[in-house]
Scaffold this motif. Structure first.
Motif, PDB file in Angstrom:
ATOM      1  N   VAL B   3      33.696  47.890  42.229  1.00  0.00           N
ATOM      2  CA  VAL B   3      34.496  48.735  41.347  1.00  0.00           C
ATOM      3  C   VAL B   3      33.770  48.810  40.018  1.00  0.00           C
ATOM      4  O   VAL B   3      33.327  47.793  39.497  1.00  0.00           O
ATOM      5  CB  VAL B   3      35.934  48.194  41.129  1.00  0.00           C
ATOM      6  N   GLY B   4      33.639  50.039  39.523  1.00  0.00           N
ATOM      7  CA  GLY B   4      32.836  50.212  38.316  1.00  0.00           C
ATOM      8  C   GLY B   4      31.397  49.907  38.653  1.00  0.00           C
ATOM      9  O   GLY B   4      30.942  50.132  39.775  1.00  0.00           O
ATOM     10  N   GLU B 221      38.029  46.511  31.984  1.00  0.00           N
ATOM     11  CA  GLU B 221      37.791  47.953  32.178  1.00  0.00           C
ATOM     12  C   GLU B 221      37.646  48.319  33.652  1.00  0.00           C
ATOM     13  O   GLU B 221      38.234  49.269  34.142  1.00  0.00           O
ATOM     14  CB  GLU B 221      36.486  48.362  31.495  1.00  0.00           C
ATOM     15  N   GLU B 222      36.808  47.523  34.354  1.00  0.00           N
ATOM     16  CA  GLU B 222      36.452  47.920  35.716  1.00  0.00           C
ATOM     17  C   GLU B 222      37.523  47.586  36.741  1.00  0.00           C
ATOM     18  O   GLU B 222      37.671  48.295  37.740  1.00  0.00           O
ATOM     19  CB  GLU B 222      35.105  47.286  36.107  1.00  0.00           C
ATOM     20  N   THR B 223      38.246  46.506  36.519  1.00  0.00           N
ATOM     21  CA  THR B 223      39.266  46.127  37.509  1.00  0.00           C
ATOM     22  C   THR B 223      40.626  46.730  37.177  1.00  0.00           C
ATOM     23  O   THR B 223      41.553  46.656  37.980  1.00  0.00           O
ATOM     24  CB  THR B 223      39.445  44.595  37.577  1.00  0.00           C
ATOM     25  N   GLY B 224      40.763  47.286  35.971  1.00  0.00           N
ATOM     26  CA  GLY B 224      42.056  47.826  35.567  1.00  0.00           C
ATOM     27  C   GLY B 224      43.065  46.742  35.200  1.00  0.00           C
ATOM     28  O   GLY B 224      44.248  47.001  35.000  1.00  0.00           O
ATOM     29  N   ARG B 225      42.602  45.507  35.138  1.00  0.00           N
ATOM     30  CA  ARG B 225      43.485  44.413  34.732  1.00  0.00           C
ATOM     31  C   ARG B 225      43.405  44.233  33.221  1.00  0.00           C
ATOM     32  O   ARG B 225      42.463  44.695  32.584  1.00  0.00           O
ATOM     33  CB  ARG B 225      43.051  43.112  35.425  1.00  0.00           C
ATOM     34  N   ASN B 226      44.378  43.533  32.670  1.00  0.00           N
ATOM     35  CA  ASN B 226      44.246  43.135  31.269  1.00  0.00           C
ATOM     36  C   ASN B 226      44.654  41.676  31.142  1.00  0.00           C
ATOM     37  O   ASN B 226      44.909  41.020  32.155  1.00  0.00           O
ATOM     38  CB  ASN B 226      45.070  44.048  30.351  1.00  0.00           C
ATOM     39  N   TYR B 229      47.557  40.201  33.048  1.00  0.00           N
ATOM     40  CA  TYR B 229      47.453  39.922  34.477  1.00  0.00           C
ATOM     41  C   TYR B 229      47.241  38.424  34.711  1.00  0.00           C
ATOM     42  O   TYR B 229      47.655  37.879  35.715  1.00  0.00           O
ATOM     43  CB  TYR B 229      46.276  40.706  35.064  1.00  0.00           C
TER      44      TYR B 229
END
Lengths: 339, 339
Positions: B3-4, B221-226, B229
């Motif tokens: 991802v990314g 950014e790439e996993t969409g987590r912050n 999480y």
């Protein structure tokens, strides 16, 4: 994907889309000079230390490979690479210039195939679109770290080998129509550490031979292939003594590889009259010969299936001082070309 | 799976089925002594050199992990590991005893998560059934290689860090019913080399901070987590100065991780009164704290989702002598527990 304990089949057949191969003055006078992309006239290469020259060899090999692949470094997912210098700093510093996510690896002179096996697995398993992988060595940087300052003029026995100055890098990508003519990676076998009790750092070919034999035997057993499957089985830097020993060891196990299809990169690089004793060695030996010479030979149609077996001696000056024997390893990767 | 550019999701959720964590006398007096499986009373550990003691730490960590996993070494496909010593000889010599196919890696103190990310990818993609991975360091072996002989008694500035004596190893396996309660690896982000021009080898936490911040930002950014999480984001060996710098750097990019859920392994290992200056460091810092302390905390239910960010300074004594700045790297791996 795993077959047996230590082998992989790559069903998606990752491809080597481009390579970059650089070398120094000794390689420029060698037998395979034409297969290098860039050769320097002296060991300094305009830098102020041998280690910086070492890094330059890597920088340039990566630049050339990217250029040939028509890729920018932004398109590359990972660099997987290493060298022989303490803390693999020439490679890590080159990774800084390249600025792509980086896996540092260390397998001494087996690094080239350790990297190619890992890169192929990652590409095959959708872990990346493009990976740059390779290894490098620099004669003078290695001499002063592992042996003596060159100015000291230490004598070497005939079993000693000559560390190659060079870098061999490849870009691995997913198979697709555009790349259908490119050499593909179909299998790999990861070696285990083998130590038969040899302790002479001036006979590393002899020390590494059992590891090469073990990996070749394992590869045949686990993949169900035999030497007839391959046009060529090539080792990394066994030199004269190590090569003969591997053939003997395999013979004793009932594996009879014909002499003419069992080559060693360390015996291919230099001319007979160059004073390299038992042959070439160093992390660049297999990397430059495989990614330079042999892939070209494949493109010319001389070979269709090559088993590349890079061997490494996992010693250090300190382990030698501490009277340790030499643990060795070999990794095998199978490169094939569509006919 | 990718991802990314530099992150992986592991959809098959490989699991950590067992760990082995060993340490030395300083760790025995430290804050986390109870989380080690085996602690030695002195730095020699019955061996005749620090490097052999270093290897013993690895041998024993692997033995303990295998014992807890109820596996024989014959069942393990690969070892993926490294350390800080020239040519990673303690690890390669331990790989000789273990006698399983071996990938040597070098990421300085980021080695633990470089290994865990690769091991997870291989297990996730059916490249192995069992992999042993880890990293190690030995205070006295590192001191004499990177700094001064301990007998010299060189003074250290308050920014210096204390190299951990220890080894942290984990066995990674495929998810199955038997292992449903085990911590699973869900994602990883591979770092690129970052060098902000710092050159003081006695302030490596400060040098490594930008690499940690970059990898955390990329991971989000790439996993969409912050950060919400995760229950915990833990770095490997930034120490006091590096940890504060990362928080500042991330703040400036709009990433506001609450102080209390941002820990550093290098600040957890030792007691306040132990003279470790800015904190612990070394390839064993993240490996022992994550595989020892933090996985136990997860099992007790204190944490469910941890992002482990191991940082490495890719320098050598020679690059320091040659007036180079310090290239740094950080790799992040996400470990989660079913509730």
């Amino acid at each position: 994907m795993i077959v047996g304990k230590a082998s992989w089949f790559f069903e998606n057949e990752p491809v080597i889309i481009a390579t970059g191969v650089t070398g120094g003055p000794f390689e420029k006078n060698g037998k395979l000079a034409e297969d290098f992309d860039l050769l320097y006239d002296d060991l300094w290469m305009g830098e102020d230390s041998y280690e910086k020259a070492h890094r330059l060899l890597i920088d340039e090999a990566c630049r050339i490979a990217l250029e040939k692949a028509e890729l920018t470094k932004e398109q590359v997912n990972f660099m997987i690479a290493g060298d022989l210098i303490n803390q693999i700093t020439p490679t890590s510093f080159a990774a800084r210039s390249l600025a792509v996510p980086y896996f540092g690896i260390f397998g001494a002179c087996s690094t080239s195939m350790e990297g190619l096996a890992l890169a192929s697995f990652l590409i095959n398993g959708d872990g990346a679109d493009y990976i740059v992988t390779g290894s490098a060595s620099h004669n003078a940087a290695a001499e002063r770290q592992f042996r003596y300052p060159t100015e000291y003029g230490g004598q070497k026995p005939p079993t000693a080998q000559w560390t190659v100055t060079g870098a061999g890098y490849a870009i691995i990508a997913k198979q697709n129509e555009k790349y259908s003519e490119k050499p593909k990676i179909t299998a790999a076998t990861i070696g285990k550490v083998i130590d038969m009790g040899l302790s002479d750092p001036f006979n590393m070919g002899g020390a590494m031979a059992p590891a090469a034999a073990d990996t070749i035997e394992t590869h045949f057993e686990e993949t169900g292939r035999n030497h007839e499957y391959y046009d060529l089985i090539v080792t990394g830097d066994l030199g004269k003594i190590g090569r003969a020993t591997v053939l003997d060891l395999l013979h004793s196990k009932g594996i009879h590889i014909p002499e003419e299809k069992f080559l060693d990169c360390g015996l291919m690089l230099y001319k007979e009259e160059q004073p390299v004793q038992a042959g070439a060695s160093g992390a660049a030996s297999s990397a430059t010969v495989i990614y330079g010479h042999l892939l070209k030979q494949m493109n010319y149609g001389f070979y269709k299936k090559i088993l590349c077996v890079a061997t490494g001696a996992l010693l250090s000056p300190m382990t030698v001082q501490q009277k340790e024997t030499i643990p060795c390893i070999a990794h095998a990767v199978s490169i094939e070309k569509n006919s």
